[in-house]
Design an enzyme around this catalytic site. Sequence first.
Site, mmCIF file in Angstrom:
data_model
loop_
_atom_site.group_PDB
_atom_site.id
_atom_site.type_symbol
_atom_site.label_atom_id
_atom_site.label_comp_id
_atom_site.label_asym_id
_atom_site.label_seq_id
_atom_site.Cartn_x
_atom_site.Cartn_y
_atom_site.Cartn_z
ATOM 1 C CG ASP A 206 3.531 -0.115 -4.272
ATOM 2 O OD1 ASP A 206 3.796 1.527 -4.075
ATOM 3 O OD2 ASP A 206 3.519 -1.042 -3.956
ATOM 4 C CB SER A 230 3.729 2.506 -0.293
ATOM 5 O OG SER A 230 5.065 2.352 -1.630
ATOM 6 C CD GLN A 280 3.786 5.096 -4.263
ATOM 7 O OE1 GLN A 280 4.463 4.930 -4.304
ATOM 8 N NE2 GLN A 280 3.287 4.229 -4.231
#
Length: 291
Positions: A206, A230, A280
């Site tokens: 991430d 996110s 993502q």
Amino acid sequence: MSSAIEDLLNVLDLEQLEVNLFRGRSPPTDRLRVYGGQVIGQALVAACRTVADVGGRPPHSLHAYFMLGGDPKVPIVYEVDRIRDGKSFTTRRVVAIQHGEAIFTMAVSFHHDEPGLSHQAKMPDVPTPEALANAKDERERMLPAMPEPVRRYYERARPIDLVPVELERYLGTKLAGDRFNVWMRASGQLPDDPAIHQCVLAYASDMMLLDTAMVPHGRTLFEKTIMAASLDHALWFHRAFRADDWLLYAQDSPNMSGARGFSRGQVFARDGTLVASVAQEGLVRERRPPG
């Protein structure tokens, strides 16, 4: 073992409160929100600890949603739902809770290795991490001109070493292509347990992925006029790897629209083996000037 790696392993070493119930803590930080990769990694640890034969049936995929920003000042409770224990697959659902509310949810699937057909994407042709490390003096010369979060990252002890191939984008250079490649590895040796390496990669996955959505625009998320978060995260483990060996995180962004950026990543071992894939979507907003 470096202190930064020891701190990361402590962050991932959850306290078991009850059957299917775990508690994780955040390291001291000046962040206002918990780093998303920490929650992904801790949730994966919680799920793994409810699978008796996780060594022979490791996780192969996870799909997660971020719902609220985590509070770094209080612990996070992880509740695991044992959805199914099948002959080939095991399924878990994890909910992360703070202040009585769900801040994150994740589904994890486990599968024992089976023989079958095989193919994979080709690793991009980029300089080796050693070749880029030889330019350390140049990077240190460039640091004062880089965004403050990037500069802070390189100036402190860190659990994950990151060596961007296209470092010049942090100086405002617009890349000729639309890809962003980063070599990464744990900054110290990890235990041999394969699940630890998967959880560390989940933590690291991430770190820079959403920022890749800014590459086509010649910008970065570190600009003060940008607000980003996110929204969801998916990770597939394809083959065995060590997270304390160099891995190439090859990233691109097929789409940005509706204030949402979508980014993809492929993770290669340095011998070219594709070990994981990531996707993502995140919120990317231009901050409005006051008044």
